[in-house]
Design an enzyme around this catalytic site. Structure first.
Site, PDB file in Angstrom:
ATOM      1  N   GLU A   1      14.901 -15.230  -0.312  1.00 20.87           N
ATOM      2  CA  GLU A   1      15.364 -16.288   0.587  1.00 20.87           C
ATOM      3  C   GLU A   1      14.379 -17.459   0.641  1.00 20.87           C
ATOM      4  OE1 GLU A   1      15.936 -14.676   4.435  1.00 20.87           O
ATOM      5  OE2 GLU A   1      17.339 -13.104   3.780  1.00 20.87           O
TER       6      GLU A   1
ATOM      7  N   ASP B   1       0.830  -1.200   0.000  1.00 18.27           N
ATOM      8  CA  ASP B   1       0.000   0.000   0.000  1.00 18.27           C
ATOM      9  C   ASP B   1       0.867   1.253   0.000  1.00 18.27           C
ATOM     10  OD1 ASP B   1      -2.689   1.235   0.384  1.00 18.27           O
ATOM     11  OD2 ASP B   1      -1.819   1.901   2.278  1.00 18.27           O
TER      12      ASP B   1
END
Length: 542
Positions: free
Chosen positions: A254, A203
């Site tokens: 990751e 956002d």
């Protein structure tokens, strides 16, 4: 051949959770209701769900005021319910992409409570943007910035200091120059990635970094940087935001399963938007130029060419959107003249709207954007062809824009009304029998757009969307890639090919036009002469 990441051509369904499905009967949508409707979403043909904020919140701005990023809003369920939803969505082949709100917190957040209890200049206050006021007694705001919801972007606290809130006073902006802020949001990312979410919608991705000098704006109504040089607006699209997203990208990388980010980034130009999705930053960003383009061939083509040009230049896919929780629904936009435009892709509800024309154009627009290169988002109720609810009673409006604007802007509630699942039943099937009234009132005409009415009707918007997404999934030419225009700039008919053998033709002229080829799908019935009527799109086998 290496398989392309899923997000490059995904169809992602936006769930505005308060208005999607209410399982416990309190008139507010919840996670249990969403879990019950997962088969509907699977059968619709989407790949993932973007879920508007589900975090604990006082709901000043429908959840975009987060009090605890690691807890679920009690009206929606619990953390265990969220974990069940993630697992069940995955069982249905659906990925889950929750909203993340990093520009501001709720004034109920523990950090802000600590800031109010602390002295000016304290570490607790440095997590936010506190400043002394102007004027002899500091009674004037620190600068002339305005809130997106109306009024000043500053509120004074009892000790005389002022804090920044680019949205409602209950949404204090955090200070991204403070390393504690960066560390906290990196921890939040890991918290949810560890629970299996597949990405985040970010956002206000353009707004995190502020000019420390907090200068006045020459035009305080410029909320997207149209009146300043590139990167020079004091709180929009500053270069420092990219450092944040490079850090986030490293965290996402990751994890296995191609976790992704999509940015809500309102930028002054497409070249600035492309910076968000350069290598090592975010994966995708919403294309708002296409959303706000009027139903005119030149404007639509320009939005397509400009967006794909800049994004493909940095190796990123385009991300197309026609509706979301912040803008007027497409049938009501396309049913009004462009001169009615009023604000952020909204229109004056007092202006006349031809809903029939708007629905026809929205159907054609769906086939247009579903055939473009890249991915697309579908907002809940869009698959039902829902128009905007323009006549919500004044005393029922809940968007903070209504109050902050002094009752001059009715806000965004008209596209957020709980959607109809059945023509009969409690709250049109949104809630179980005997439930409370929905949090926003539903109009009687919702019965005509209910999912059970449209189910199996070949002329319905629901079946058009299902058919389009099924074809899109099986056609190698669709999704990620390139397009080749057949029509010339300035033509009133948009025609392009995708890969070998697929054509899309959209007639924006006032007369029928020829469309050669085997018809795969059309947005409206074709006459016996197979000529394409006005405001109609068709997919063809070339």
């Amino acid at each position: 051949m290496t398989e392309s990441p899923w997000w490059r051509d995904a169809v992602i369904y936006q769930v505005y959770i308060r208005s999607f499905a209410d399982a416990d009967g309190d008139g507010i949508g919840d996670l249990a209701g969403l879990r019950e409707k997962l088969p509907h979403l699977r059968d619709l043909g989407v790949d993932a769900l973007w879920i508007n904020p589900w975090y604990a919140s006082p709901q000043v701005d429908a959840g975009y005021d987060v009090a605890d990023y690691r807890a679920i809003e009690p009206a929606y369920g619990s953390l265990a319910d969220a974990e069940k939803l993630i697992a069940e969505a995955h069982e249905h082949g659906l990925r889950v992409v929750p909203d993340l709100v990093p520009n501001h917190l709720s004034s109920d957040h523990a950090w802000f409570a600590a800031a109010l209890a602390a002295d000016p200049g304290s570490p607790e206050r440095d997590r936010f943007v506190f400043r002394a006021g102007r004027g002899p007694d500091g009674a004037e705001p620190p600068n002339n910035w305005l809130s997106h919801f109306g009024g000043p972007a500053w509120t004074r606290v009892p000790d005389g200091s002022w804090y920044l809130h680019l949205f409602a006073p209950g949404q204090p902006d955090v200070n991204w120059e403070n390393p504690e802020v960066a560390a906290e949001f990196e921890s939040v990312l890991r918290f949810w990635f560890d629970r299996g979410v597949d990405g985040f919608r970010i956002d206000v991705a353009h707004g995190l970094v502020k000019d420390p000098a907090l200068p006045d704006l020459a035009d305080p109504t410029d909320f997207i940087g149209l009146t300043t040089g590139p990167g020079e607006h004091p709180y929009v699209d500053r270069d420092g935001v990219q450092d944040i997203y490079e850090s986030w990208r490293r965290i996402a990388d990751e994890y296995s399963g191609a976790r992704m980010f999509v940015a809500e980034a309102w930028t002054p130009s497409p070249d600035r938007l492309a910076r968000y999705v350069q290598a090592g930053r975010l994966h995708t960003a919403f294309n708002f130029d296409f959303l706000v383009a009027p139903w005119e061939p030149a404007a639509l083509r320009d939005a397509v060419d400009t967006t794909t040009g800049y994004l493909h230049a940095v190796g990123a896919p385009a991300t197309w959107v026609l509706e979301n929780h912040d803008v007027v629904r497409a049938p009501s936009r396309y049913g009004r003249p462009p001169t009615s435009r009023h604000g952020n892709a909204t229109f004056d509800p007092a202006d006349p709207v031809d809903v029939g024309l708007g629905v026809r154009r929205a159907r054609a627009a769906f086939l247009l954007y579903a055939a473009l290169p890249g991915g697309l988002y579908v907002y809940q109720g869009q698959e039902l062809g829902l128009p905007q609810v323009d006549d919500i009673p004044d005393d029922a409006l809940q968007d903070p824009t209504w109050e902050r604007s002094g009752h001059t802007d009715r806000g965004r509630d008209g596209c957020r009304v709980p959607i109809p699942w059945t023509a009969g039943g409690t709250n049109f099937g949104f809630s179980p029998e005997g439930a409370s009234a929905p949090w926003l009132p539903q109009p009687a005409w919702f019965a005509d757009h209910a999912a059970d009415v449209e189910e199996g009707d070949p002329a319905s918007v629901l079946e058009l969307v299902r058919a389009a997404l099924a074809i899109r999934r099986r056609e190698d030419a669709l999704g990620d890639g390139d397009l080749a225009w057949e029509s010339a700039p300035g033509d009133e008919v948009l025609a392009f090919t995708r890969g070998p053998g697929f054509r899309c033709v959209v007639n924006l002229s006032a007369e029928p036009v020829a469309a050669q080829g085997e018809v795969l799908l059309s947005s409206a019935p074709l006459p016996d002469d197979r000529r394409l009527p006005p405001d109609t799109a068709v997919w063809l086998r070339a």
